[in-house]
Design an enzyme around this catalytic site. Structure first.
Site, mmCIF file in Angstrom:
data_model
loop_
_atom_site.group_PDB
_atom_site.id
_atom_site.type_symbol
_atom_site.label_atom_id
_atom_site.label_comp_id
_atom_site.label_asym_id
_atom_site.label_seq_id
_atom_site.Cartn_x
_atom_site.Cartn_y
_atom_site.Cartn_z
ATOM 1 N N SER A 129 41.427 45.605 61.196
ATOM 2 C CA SER A 129 41.714 45.626 59.941
ATOM 3 C C SER A 129 40.875 46.289 58.917
ATOM 4 C CB SER A 129 42.567 44.441 59.298
ATOM 5 O OG SER A 129 41.679 43.363 59.521
ATOM 6 N N ASN A 150 43.371 32.134 58.637
ATOM 7 C CA ASN A 150 44.924 32.103 58.097
ATOM 8 C C ASN A 150 45.109 31.681 56.788
ATOM 9 O OD1 ASN A 150 45.312 32.742 60.965
ATOM 10 N ND2 ASN A 150 46.444 30.919 61.217
ATOM 11 N N THR A 203 76.574 61.381 29.458
ATOM 12 C CA THR A 203 77.252 60.496 30.502
ATOM 13 C C THR A 203 77.615 61.611 31.504
ATOM 14 O OG1 THR A 203 79.527 60.431 29.627
ATOM 15 C CG2 THR A 203 77.975 58.479 29.268
ATOM 16 N N HIS A 204 77.431 61.406 32.713
ATOM 17 C CA HIS A 204 77.869 62.407 33.719
ATOM 18 C C HIS A 204 76.951 63.585 33.500
ATOM 19 C CE1 HIS A 204 81.332 59.667 35.056
ATOM 20 N NE2 HIS A 204 81.445 59.390 33.563
ATOM 21 N N SER A 249 52.188 78.171 39.526
ATOM 22 C CA SER A 249 52.555 78.538 41.109
ATOM 23 C C SER A 249 51.532 79.485 41.648
ATOM 24 C CB SER A 249 53.890 79.343 40.812
ATOM 25 O OG SER A 249 54.096 80.048 41.830
ATOM 26 N N LYS A 292 55.131 80.589 36.104
ATOM 27 C CA LYS A 292 56.023 79.238 36.140
ATOM 28 C C LYS A 292 54.935 77.993 35.473
ATOM 29 C CE LYS A 292 58.634 77.939 38.445
ATOM 30 N NZ LYS A 292 58.625 77.628 39.899
ATOM 31 N N GLU A 298 57.750 65.548 38.917
ATOM 32 C CA GLU A 298 58.519 65.537 40.238
ATOM 33 C C GLU A 298 57.774 64.722 41.234
ATOM 34 O OE1 GLU A 298 59.169 69.791 41.275
ATOM 35 O OE2 GLU A 298 57.775 70.130 39.657
ATOM 36 N N TYR A 318 51.593 31.666 61.475
ATOM 37 C CA TYR A 318 51.004 32.883 61.396
ATOM 38 C C TYR A 318 51.329 33.603 62.595
ATOM 39 C CZ TYR A 318 47.737 36.773 60.777
ATOM 40 O OH TYR A 318 47.456 37.986 60.513
ATOM 41 N N GLN A 326 49.567 40.878 59.704
ATOM 42 C CA GLN A 326 48.571 41.858 59.091
ATOM 43 C C GLN A 326 48.780 42.943 58.385
ATOM 44 O OE1 GLN A 326 45.175 42.316 61.930
ATOM 45 N NE2 GLN A 326 45.212 44.479 61.559
ATOM 46 N N LYS A 336 49.432 44.589 54.503
ATOM 47 C CA LYS A 336 48.105 44.903 53.555
ATOM 48 C C LYS A 336 48.422 46.416 52.829
ATOM 49 C CE LYS A 336 45.248 41.667 55.173
ATOM 50 N NZ LYS A 336 46.087 41.177 56.002
#
Lengths: 453, 453, 453, 453
Positions: B19, B106, B151-152, B273, B279, B286, B313, B318, B321
């Site tokens: 790890s 642990n 809305t919508h 772009s 662009k 995004e 444990y 492990q 993380k």
């Protein structure tokens, strides 16, 4: 609502978009909200007292009709709001058309969902506490039983069975806390937000909050109709709770196996096989473990649905309900059956103790023994590691090794090494939080006290 | 630790289980924990003061070595704990072998993770507040701008741009609250739980808690080493926060399009772009929207990992993380770039206003107009629905309809219908939480005040 | 690419949007694609042969530089494409600026990802087959060993250990098939799609496909640059494969426990404890089980990222890489360590057999015995159910019951009931797919043959 | 099945574990399987022909009863299998107790699920093809319409509307392929695997396969009862399909907005607002986009449920059904409403074309123009970038720039630069897969042909 439309919606579309099959479950909340709304409209002179009275009477009798099964909700009317409004107009006439003044389905559904969620959270907390009680009862009833504590599913160090159970008590305590926090954020009145921009009527939101039992009112109308955080937060807390239950379930399945044989489930909490007559299966635990998937899935469903929606209300949000209801039902029913299963479970103390006696489970204690004689822990650990290897090769347990065998690995070993037992190991771990009987006794008392509060 | 083993682990296994590539990030926490542990061991006379001093000195200099890049962490030593312990023994000799007395990896890793999480939560809260500030600044700077509320994704009713932004302020406020709650549950010292059963030494956990800045200590040793609720709770709160940011991101992408053209991003927050020279892409928004997937995925990952693990444990844990670190990094960096993007964004008020003027966005106001003349809301809604249909057919806006056209749909329409404007619509919505300028002004002030606290 | 911009991007933005830290992994694919592209441009006289030669030479030497570590990729240049193009221009001058003719980063990255995915799929299939081999070897080496077959983790009916292992062989066979299907859909050349609309040059896509080893070319340019189905399909197939491995992992953890004690892992595939010297932990299996979460999470991440993106390319899609790479690495390394772990695992046949002898595991056989004597199965099942209950009460095994005890439950029981043994039970199950030695022998042979093909 | 039990199961447990509320949906499959099984038992002389006849007759009449609603399924009998078996015994007497010979509920439910899945897959494929048809019809009907192609939701290059639609045609084509592959792996008979170990009767599995329409039989009994890969694979393919639909949904929502105004939905596929009379909302598209979450959630639910289950059958697996049914229903109904929505949608060609004319969408064409005059692409890109910046500053479109303005950026610009139009841009992109009318015509024909096959 189709004033500007020239065609009826396609039948398949009506079915696809209808929510009445599941939002009918909100009828009590919807009616309570409408009654409070009507009273407020009258109080603010937006409608007359007489009108409000008629509306309230009509709504109350609709609630009765639904509860007695005499009012059939119709898919054509799309949702619970329109069903109830239509029935109201049928019953009380034109005045019913005034009920929707100064509100929108957008703030109405947000209200219904919050009212429903508040009850669901309270129920959930209650059921969590009942399971805590059952665990505590079982721990107390078996407070002297010894079992192997495991890491990596390998026997690691002996512990009290009660200590093991209290670990779950702690998990559930955190669950209760999380649901409490969630309740605080759910307890916010959205009504009065209109479709999205607020309402152009002199409404009294404080009155509404009081009538409906909310301690806060929403601050921003666009947020109020767009927000489903409270649903997601419930789902997240439920996922954590189900994760905890899945761990207990896994242990119950293991403990019920012939190999472990640590517990026996009551016949009332086990099922048989269609072809193997000897089987007694821990189905409840297995099914609960399996249902963890469903609850996780529901959490991800609503998170996915809400992703990247522009403000304010979008029809996507109708998808907040079914997965929410399903999670609530799953969690609450799982808690209920677990409470019964735990309450009726028999612990085979002789088996758990025997398992704790076997193998080299006291190796850490031997290392700590050397530490107390001045050996640095890391070295002590190595010495005992070699001792274990030697014992395995000789096919002997620690007890069966003679003193000279011990001494060959470290001259610091003396006759007192034989006084290291499963009991002494457990007693020694009496730092706060440890498995020593004294500590566990305190923990049981503390737990009991916390439940009584 | 391989005292009882006769073979070295396979190279691929060592790589698979190591790890160090990611838990190296915990070096500060690990060393801080070890220093506190050594001091406590001395205080409790488990080791001598002299020994503790040597250990503390050694650990401090290892921290410096790591920070200066002069100590190379080794995958052979598996994890950050063993790397540091081995280096300590190199530096201070035998006494270094005593450090691991009365603890286990642990409880050590549980400690490191909680120390790390506490910092991460505080950082997250700070960054959330900075984005709240940027939103508030932008809202204040554009407090008179009018835009269509949607809305919508259909224009629904006109709102103040500031009102729209304050909806996000509210979402972030809830996020801050949730992280605060999570902090409370993270702020619990696990050290002293040993491998799982507690430790057989007279340790002082209150001292440890004080040294390390914890306000509570864990109550059950088995729970303490098995519990990763705080990681999951962070991930769940982060998923909600990213969901909020994905909604804002979606709106920024929409508003930056040629079709909406509501805002212009600073060149410093946009990219070009490789083949289309014209662009100007809202890449930050995004990408943030895309990263929502990653954060949801990390939440599911840890929930799945923890599902059905028996106590205590297990090595599966492990896996807590990498996905945790990734979520923290993603959320914090997203908040940072959003803060800058929002701070440098230009609102095209003339465009938002023009959009709010178009179409039949004042239809609700016409209905409310009829309500005020005594028509029940539901009927008023129908009348205006037919009016909209008529106007569409004639290709006229509401303003362009003459009074007799209005009257043909309801005799209650009078000349005052022409006084309904975008402004009057917004001003009318002055119930608490609504978009009326007065309400928004209050909301801005309240928001500012809350940030200053 | 910032011709139209007046400001540099903010440093934090550059870091946030840069992909070079992970897309550098695609350098071989990117260069191979560019070489093929340059050759095609020359073949079609879009650039001269001389220019193509220079570009190809330049690209080849950049590949070497990267492999020798002498070319440092820069975060300022955002991604692998721009890094390589910039270096190319440095090396071969102006002509390097022609390479990007008739393509875009949008079709270029789609190409790189597909080339990478094709290799990854082939590697995955190879590793799956290696694990199948290891399972088959283990099954053959232990082909006579008997163990309890489980349902609900309860001993259900005796089976051959080899039969149990072959169940995993079948799962992996389906995994191989799924990856093959995925390979077919990945094997499609996207190059030539330009930014989204195709390219205005007389390119030869068939030539490109041939050069780069694709058997198909994409049919629609907008789809080609927007499509990440192949990434998701890999992730879904990987999730299924990890699910299978997690089941095997669970069994290895169970079988390694003191309670089951069915197998012993090689010391090279197990690890110890930092404080418990006796521990031998099945960490590899646990970690693999834990990593299932990560792979599921990666699947959800990319699905979430792609949800509701309008056509065509959006920057969100940059998020396709890290989770894809992570899943590939996780699955392949897990398959590798499993292959070694299975190959070096020792089966304790005496223990598995003993477990199969205990309890009432032959109950179904007793029921089938009665069926053969004319009792309807459901009734036979009930009779044996009562027999089990009787035997438990008396504390006797089936063998220890005397004939009159049998007869008291059904007169059809005769002395031949004692000839029902674990062996006879296994032999009886010789319908195709069953655990009878004859069937398992056939299955082993068939499996071996399939691997040799 | 409770022969060995002394207590009835708790009512809450019975409810918790009962599956009849959802597995009732499998009644046709269950009865078909039982009929085939009975015939096989008779053919193999395990039961008599007479007995089989009675059983088959009984089962057929139960099917009728269920379809006519005259047979009430009972939760007390737990599942569909036991309900039907119990009713069978009621109807045909003792002989009904023989039906369960040589099978188990474990292979029975695996059979039912596979039969059900095969039908569901076929239905899904059919609905996918119907939507492909609707898209193709719409593309053909609007085959000359021009629209802006987008990347990053910025106008990028002009494309044919038909080309855009065909991108979705391609996505659905891959979906169809994936479901076909899934069908192949679903089409495997599990019956004859017994509880887990095979059956001790001389059964004829080939006969069963033929009767029930399977082309393969399972190879390993333990795998056969433990395997739900086919359910997961359907869910994964469905998640991809819903992802595709969510993209189309997003575009329909965008295109229906006042800002884009590219399409008009039929009144039959849109809904209104409860308070805003002017609203015409694209609810179907929104709801479909929202339901993507549900389908993803269902996939993750079953993956989570199956994680780390030891062999063979575990009760967790009962959770395979509800989420499977829900995904099937969601996907099929979404495909149906999309087919209608697409078929009735009106494209506003004048609006899409106007949008394609605006802005600097032809910038790439200008760069390609310079390339054809010998400028390296990367340089041409830079020149046009500066041109765009210049034009923005001057507030001019490309057409409005005079030739000397062009020349000031590159002397290679000539009068022919004015011949670059939206049409010429589209026509130029005629490499295979591109948007040139010729290519799109071919693609439409090819698509039509593929549907006719």
């Amino acid at each position: 609502m189709r004033g500007r439309f020239q065609k009826q919606v396609e039948k398949k579309v009506a079915e696809y978009t209808a929510s009445i099959l599941f939002d009918r479950r909100l009828y009590r909340q919807d009616i309570a909200g409408s009654i409070a709304h009507a009273k407020m409209l009258a109080k603010q002179a937006i409608i007359s007292d007489k009108e409000a009275e008629l509306i309230v009477m009509g709504l109350s009798s609709i609630r009765e009709e639904i509860e007695q099964g005499s009012f059939e909700l119709s898919a054509e009317l799309e949702d619970i709001h329109m069903n109830i409004e239509a029935r109201l107009i049928e019953k009380v006439g034109e005045v019913g058309r005034k009920l929707h003044t100064a509100r929108s389905r957008n703030d109405q559904i947000a209200l219904d969902m919050r009212l429903f969620a508040k009850e669901a959270i309270s129920d959930t907390i209650e059921k969590l506490i009942e399971l805590q009680k059952a665990l505590l009862d079982l721990a107390e009833a078996n407070k002297d039983e010894i079992m192997p504590g495991y890491t990596h599913l390998q026997r690691a160090q002996p512990v009290l069975f009660a200590h093991h159970l209290l670990a779950y008590f702690e998990m559930l305590r955190r669950d209760v806390e999380r649901f409490h926090d969630c309740l605080g954020r759910t307890d916010v009145l959205p009504l009065g937000s209109g479709a999205l921009a607020g309402v152009p009527y002199p409404i009294d939101r404080a009155f509404l909050a009081k009538e409906l039992g909310f301690s806060k009112t929403s601050q921003n109308s666009m947020d109020a109709v767009s927000d489903r955080d409270f649903v997601i937060e419930y789902q997240a807390a439920a996922s954590l709770a189900m994760m905890h239950l899945s761990r207990l379930a896994e242990e119950i399945v293991l403990w019920s196996s012939a190999e472990f044989d640590f517990i026996e489930l009551s016949d009332a909490y086990a099922t048989g096989s269609s072809i193997m007559p000897q089987k007694k299966n821990p189905d409840v635990a297995e099914l609960a473990r399996g249902k963890t998937g469903r609850v996780y899935g529901n959490l991800l469903a609503i998170l996915t649905t809400m992703k990247a929606l522009p403000l304010s209300y979008n029809r996507d949000m109708q998808e907040d309900k079914e997965c929410f209801f399903d999670t609530i039902d799953t969690l609450i029913s799982t808690l209920e059956v677990f409470t019964g299963m735990v309450a009726t479970m028999r612990v085979r103390g002789e088996k758990t103790r025997q398992a704790a006696e076997e193998g080299y489970i006291l190796a850490t204690d031997l290392a700590d023994y050397l530490v107390r004689k001045g050996v640095p822990f890391r070295e002590a650990h190595n010495i005992v590691g070699r001792l274990v290897q030697y014992a395995i090769e000789k096919g002997k347990s620690f007890k069966e090794l003679n003193i000279s065998e011990y001494e060959s690995l470290s001259p610091l070993f003396g006759e007192d090494v034989y006084s290291i037992t499963v009991e002494s190991s457990i007693e020694a771990r009496n730092a706060p939080g440890g498995t020593a009987p004294e500590r566990v006794k305190e923990a049981l008392e503390k737990a009991r006290k916390s439940l009584n509060e």
